[in-house]
Design a protein around this motif. Sequence first.
Motif, PDB file in Angstrom:
ATOM      1  N   LEU A   1      15.481  33.347  16.627  1.00 53.01           N
ATOM      2  CA  LEU A   1      14.027  33.427  16.620  1.00 53.01           C
ATOM      3  C   LEU A   1      13.465  32.038  16.362  1.00 53.01           C
ATOM      4  CD1 LEU A   1      11.378  34.998  16.658  1.00 53.01           C
ATOM      5  CD2 LEU A   1      11.720  35.483  14.210  1.00 53.01           C
TER       6      LEU A   1
ATOM      7  N   THR B   1      14.217  39.228  11.798  1.00 51.00           N
ATOM      8  CA  THR B   1      13.798  39.861  13.039  1.00 51.00           C
ATOM      9  C   THR B   1      12.288  39.956  13.147  1.00 51.00           C
ATOM     10  OG1 THR B   1      13.948  42.056  12.048  1.00 51.00           O
ATOM     11  CG2 THR B   1      15.903  41.196  13.173  1.00 51.00           C
TER      12      THR B   1
ATOM     13  N   THR C   1       9.011  42.343  19.693  1.00 52.43           N
ATOM     14  CA  THR C   1       8.954  41.594  20.940  1.00 52.43           C
ATOM     15  C   THR C   1       7.874  42.162  21.849  1.00 52.43           C
ATOM     16  OG1 THR C   1      10.647  43.009  21.929  1.00 52.43           O
ATOM     17  CG2 THR C   1      11.399  40.991  20.830  1.00 52.43           C
TER      18      THR C   1
ATOM     19  N   PRO D   1      16.319  41.533  19.055  1.00 52.41           N
ATOM     20  CA  PRO D   1      16.359  40.949  17.707  1.00 52.41           C
ATOM     21  C   PRO D   1      17.702  41.089  16.995  1.00 52.41           C
ATOM     22  CG  PRO D   1      14.343  42.211  18.027  1.00 52.41           C
ATOM     23  CD  PRO D   1      15.253  42.533  19.180  1.00 52.41           C
TER      24      PRO D   1
ATOM     25  N   ALA E   1       8.193  36.911  20.923  1.00 48.55           N
ATOM     26  CA  ALA E   1       8.338  37.694  19.699  1.00 48.55           C
ATOM     27  C   ALA E   1       7.013  37.876  18.976  1.00 48.55           C
ATOM     28  CB  ALA E   1       9.340  37.013  18.770  1.00 48.55           C
TER      29      ALA E   1
ATOM     30  N   TYR F   1      12.412  34.777  20.925  1.00 49.48           N
ATOM     31  CA  TYR F   1      13.855  34.792  20.788  1.00 49.48           C
ATOM     32  C   TYR F   1      14.455  34.010  21.946  1.00 49.48           C
ATOM     33  CZ  TYR F   1      13.578  38.367  17.188  1.00 49.48           C
ATOM     34  OH  TYR F   1      13.308  39.042  16.034  1.00 49.48           O
TER      35      TYR F   1
END
Length: 208
Positions: free
Chosen positions: A179, A4, A7, A172, A46, A33
Amino acid sequence: MTATASTLPGLLLLQGEPRRVGSWVARGTVPAYVLPVGGWTAVVAAGESAAKAPYDDGLTMLANRPVPHGFRGSVGFFSIDGRAVVVVQRRGWRTIPRWLVWEPGHGAQRVHGLSPLRSSDLLDVVGVAPEETQTLRSLLRSTEGESLDLLRDLIDALALPAGRMLSGSGVPTQPDATLVTPGERDVARFERVVGEDRAIRAEQEDLS
């Protein structure tokens, strides 16, 4: 889903399979993403652009990136420096991006070099229930509120299923979110191209 990342307050909605859109993102400079949502493929920045200044702002780079013909119609919603920015590109080979740049307390601002967004552009790309048409036009003429408020209201008026993504909420952790990080070669190619463009402009200015 990969590891993750945080963002940024922006959302680009495209037509096209997530895999193809992901390949397009990978050839740019902005990590993002990519995930399907309600018949669209969403791209949510992201992080900042991997390119050097002045091309290091992730939202500005994503908002300005040309959308391939196969991914149109497209619509993007971005909060940049306190302003709401909406960019729409209709279907077709020779369509041009149309922009709404909205500032709190002042409303829509004309920006030199950018074609202004019309409500018909949004209606063509997104479609909207007839009873919401007046609401949409009122929002485009409004001056009150903050940039994220306006963007969320526009997304709601357009009945798009992605309003929560504007702030990155839950993106995420979505099981179908991928991603995508641009490769070093693609970033280097971008910087080489813009460097060549700057050199050409400098030569033309010297000759003028």
